[in-house]
Design a protein around this motif. Structure first.
Motif, PDB file in Angstrom:
ATOM      1  N   ASP A 247       0.842  -1.189   0.000  1.00 19.53           N
ATOM      2  CA  ASP A 247       0.000   0.000   0.000  1.00 19.53           C
ATOM      3  C   ASP A 247       0.877   1.239   0.000  1.00 19.53           C
ATOM      4  O   ASP A 247       1.520   1.550   0.989  1.00 19.53           O
ATOM      5  CB  ASP A 247      -0.917  -0.003   1.219  1.00 19.53           C
ATOM      6  CG  ASP A 247      -1.861   1.183   1.257  1.00 19.53           C
ATOM      7  OD1 ASP A 247      -1.771   2.071   0.380  1.00 19.53           O
ATOM      8  OD2 ASP A 247      -2.690   1.236   2.170  1.00 19.53           O
TER       9      ASP A 247
ATOM     10  N   PHE B 140       0.045  -0.727  -4.799  1.00 19.47           N
ATOM     11  CA  PHE B 140      -1.165  -1.191  -5.482  1.00 19.47           C
ATOM     12  C   PHE B 140      -1.950  -0.049  -6.102  1.00 19.47           C
ATOM     13  O   PHE B 140      -2.806  -0.269  -6.966  1.00 19.47           O
ATOM     14  CB  PHE B 140      -2.044  -2.062  -4.575  1.00 19.47           C
ATOM     15  CG  PHE B 140      -2.957  -1.329  -3.624  1.00 19.47           C
ATOM     16  CD1 PHE B 140      -4.146  -0.767  -4.054  1.00 19.47           C
ATOM     17  CD2 PHE B 140      -2.648  -1.235  -2.280  1.00 19.47           C
ATOM     18  CE1 PHE B 140      -5.001  -0.132  -3.180  1.00 19.47           C
ATOM     19  CE2 PHE B 140      -3.491  -0.598  -1.392  1.00 19.47           C
ATOM     20  CZ  PHE B 140      -4.682  -0.039  -1.843  1.00 19.47           C
ATOM     21  N   GLN B 141      -1.622   1.181  -5.734  1.00 23.87           N
ATOM     22  CA  GLN B 141      -2.289   2.327  -6.335  1.00 23.87           C
ATOM     23  C   GLN B 141      -1.807   2.629  -7.755  1.00 23.87           C
ATOM     24  O   GLN B 141      -2.425   3.420  -8.454  1.00 23.87           O
ATOM     25  CB  GLN B 141      -2.099   3.566  -5.452  1.00 23.87           C
ATOM     26  CG  GLN B 141      -2.841   3.496  -4.145  1.00 23.87           C
ATOM     27  CD  GLN B 141      -2.091   2.754  -3.046  1.00 23.87           C
ATOM     28  OE1 GLN B 141      -0.983   2.262  -3.235  1.00 23.87           O
ATOM     29  NE2 GLN B 141      -2.701   2.678  -1.874  1.00 23.87           N
TER      30      GLN B 141
ATOM     31  N   LEU C 127      -2.616  -3.851 -10.289  1.00 20.14           N
ATOM     32  CA  LEU C 127      -3.651  -4.860 -10.018  1.00 20.14           C
ATOM     33  C   LEU C 127      -3.834  -5.804 -11.199  1.00 20.14           C
ATOM     34  O   LEU C 127      -3.884  -7.023 -11.021  1.00 20.14           O
ATOM     35  CB  LEU C 127      -4.972  -4.191  -9.643  1.00 20.14           C
ATOM     36  CG  LEU C 127      -4.952  -3.347  -8.375  1.00 20.14           C
ATOM     37  CD1 LEU C 127      -6.322  -2.725  -8.129  1.00 20.14           C
ATOM     38  CD2 LEU C 127      -4.500  -4.155  -7.175  1.00 20.14           C
ATOM     39  N   ASP C 128      -3.900  -5.263 -12.399  1.00 20.55           N
ATOM     40  CA  ASP C 128      -4.040  -6.117 -13.585  1.00 20.55           C
ATOM     41  C   ASP C 128      -2.795  -6.958 -13.817  1.00 20.55           C
ATOM     42  O   ASP C 128      -2.882  -8.144 -14.130  1.00 20.55           O
ATOM     43  CB  ASP C 128      -4.328  -5.280 -14.827  1.00 20.55           C
ATOM     44  CG  ASP C 128      -5.750  -4.751 -14.856  1.00 20.55           C
ATOM     45  OD1 ASP C 128      -6.620  -5.320 -14.162  1.00 20.55           O
ATOM     46  OD2 ASP C 128      -5.980  -3.765 -15.574  1.00 20.55           O
TER      47      ASP C 128
ATOM     48  N   SER D 145      -7.312  -8.334  -6.974  1.00 20.28           N
ATOM     49  CA  SER D 145      -8.438  -7.422  -6.844  1.00 20.28           C
ATOM     50  C   SER D 145      -8.012  -6.267  -5.939  1.00 20.28           C
ATOM     51  O   SER D 145      -7.023  -6.363  -5.202  1.00 20.28           O
ATOM     52  CB  SER D 145      -9.641  -8.140  -6.212  1.00 20.28           C
ATOM     53  OG  SER D 145      -9.391  -8.407  -4.838  1.00 20.28           O
ATOM     54  N   HIS D 146      -8.769  -5.189  -6.006  1.00 19.99           N
ATOM     55  CA  HIS D 146      -8.482  -4.047  -5.146  1.00 19.99           C
ATOM     56  C   HIS D 146      -8.540  -4.481  -3.679  1.00 19.99           C
ATOM     57  O   HIS D 146      -7.668  -4.120  -2.882  1.00 19.99           O
ATOM     58  CB  HIS D 146      -9.474  -2.912  -5.419  1.00 19.99           C
ATOM     59  CG  HIS D 146      -9.225  -1.723  -4.565  1.00 19.99           C
ATOM     60  ND1 HIS D 146      -9.917  -1.490  -3.412  1.00 19.99           N
ATOM     61  CD2 HIS D 146      -8.332  -0.720  -4.684  1.00 19.99           C
ATOM     62  CE1 HIS D 146      -9.470  -0.385  -2.847  1.00 19.99           C
ATOM     63  NE2 HIS D 146      -8.514   0.105  -3.600  1.00 19.99           N
ATOM     64  N   GLU D 147      -9.530  -5.268  -3.318  1.00 17.17           N
ATOM     65  CA  GLU D 147      -9.672  -5.709  -1.923  1.00 17.17           C
ATOM     66  C   GLU D 147      -8.493  -6.585  -1.495  1.00 17.17           C
ATOM     67  O   GLU D 147      -7.994  -6.450  -0.376  1.00 17.17           O
ATOM     68  CB  GLU D 147     -10.993  -6.450  -1.724  1.00 17.17           C
ATOM     69  CG  GLU D 147     -11.236  -6.890  -0.290  1.00 17.17           C
ATOM     70  CD  GLU D 147     -11.162  -5.749   0.732  1.00 17.17           C
ATOM     71  OE1 GLU D 147     -10.668  -5.991   1.850  1.00 17.17           O
ATOM     72  OE2 GLU D 147     -11.567  -4.610   0.426  1.00 17.17           O
TER      73      GLU D 147
ATOM     74  N   ALA E 114      -5.418  -6.502  -2.643  1.00 23.04           N
ATOM     75  CA  ALA E 114      -4.233  -5.650  -2.517  1.00 23.04           C
ATOM     76  C   ALA E 114      -4.341  -4.711  -1.324  1.00 23.04           C
ATOM     77  O   ALA E 114      -3.344  -4.427  -0.663  1.00 23.04           O
ATOM     78  CB  ALA E 114      -4.026  -4.857  -3.805  1.00 23.04           C
ATOM     79  N   ARG E 115      -5.524  -4.229  -1.046  1.00 26.12           N
ATOM     80  CA  ARG E 115      -5.727  -3.311   0.066  1.00 26.12           C
ATOM     81  C   ARG E 115      -5.576  -4.008   1.416  1.00 26.12           C
ATOM     82  O   ARG E 115      -5.137  -3.420   2.391  1.00 26.12           O
ATOM     83  CB  ARG E 115      -7.115  -2.678  -0.022  1.00 26.12           C
ATOM     84  CG  ARG E 115      -7.332  -1.538   0.955  1.00 26.12           C
ATOM     85  CD  ARG E 115      -8.771  -1.060   0.958  1.00 26.12           C
ATOM     86  NE  ARG E 115      -9.679  -2.051   1.518  1.00 26.12           N
ATOM     87  CZ  ARG E 115      -9.760  -2.316   2.826  1.00 26.12           C
ATOM     88  NH1 ARG E 115      -9.013  -1.694   3.688  1.00 26.12           N
ATOM     89  NH2 ARG E 115     -10.617  -3.216   3.258  1.00 26.12           N
TER      90      ARG E 115
ATOM     91  N   CYS F 113       1.325   6.441  -8.683  1.00 24.20           N
ATOM     92  CA  CYS F 113       0.038   6.161  -8.066  1.00 24.20           C
ATOM     93  C   CYS F 113      -1.064   6.922  -8.782  1.00 24.20           C
ATOM     94  O   CYS F 113      -0.832   7.956  -9.381  1.00 24.20           O
ATOM     95  CB  CYS F 113       0.059   6.560  -6.589  1.00 24.20           C
ATOM     96  SG  CYS F 113       1.338   5.698  -5.642  1.00 24.20           S
TER      97      CYS F 113
ATOM     98  N   VAL G 130      -7.541   5.234  -7.764  1.00 18.81           N
ATOM     99  CA  VAL G 130      -7.579   4.003  -6.984  1.00 18.81           C
ATOM    100  C   VAL G 130      -7.768   4.405  -5.535  1.00 18.81           C
ATOM    101  O   VAL G 130      -6.878   4.948  -4.918  1.00 18.81           O
ATOM    102  CB  VAL G 130      -6.290   3.179  -7.153  1.00 18.81           C
ATOM    103  CG1 VAL G 130      -6.340   1.921  -6.308  1.00 18.81           C
ATOM    104  CG2 VAL G 130      -6.070   2.833  -8.612  1.00 18.81           C
TER     105      VAL G 130
END
Length: 134
Positions: A6, A33-34, A39-40, A45-47, A49-50, A123, A127
């Protein structure tokens, strides 16, 4: 190895800096991850990575949380100590619990200027969200 973290988290950014100093052979590429491509590129997924730091190994391994940290540290120092220690019965579970506590309290922990503040070109404001993972 690639590591996804993050970039809006000062504690995470400080941890990345520490690991980069250990990684004298530059075996690990760190990605916030931003970054709109992260992510791709790593099929996260965003979740995902978050919620946790990710270690993506050259042999296709995908590790999150404390297991990812063990893989990252082993790669940085060029050994297998941290993964071996993680696999001792009960130790991995304990490490995951400690990791969960740290992640939940990340904004109360000392850190550096977040990666995305220092490197805004890496970043995307599109995102959303915090969720320090390292």
């Amino acid at each position: 190895m690639d590591a996804v973290f993050d970039g809006q988290c000062g504690f995470c950014t400080r941890a990345v800096g520490w690991v980069r100093r250990l990684d004298r052979h530059h075996r690990i590429a760190f990605h916030p991850f931003q970054d709109p491509l992260t992510l791709d590129a790593f099929r996260l997924s965003h979740e995902e990575a978050r919620s946790a730091v990710w270690a993506l190994t050259d042999d296709g391994g995908r590790h999150a949380g404390a297991r990812a940290i063990a893989a990252i540290l082993d790669t940085a120092v060029g050994g297998r100590f941290f993964a071996t220690f993680y696999r001792i019965p009960g130790i991995g579970r304990l490490q995951e619990a400690v990791y969960g506590w740290v992640a939940a309290h990340r904004y109360r922990l000392p850190g550096a200027t977040p990666w995305c503040t220092e490197h805004p070109q890496d970043c995307s404001a599109a995102v959303p969200g915090a969720g320090c993972a390292l």
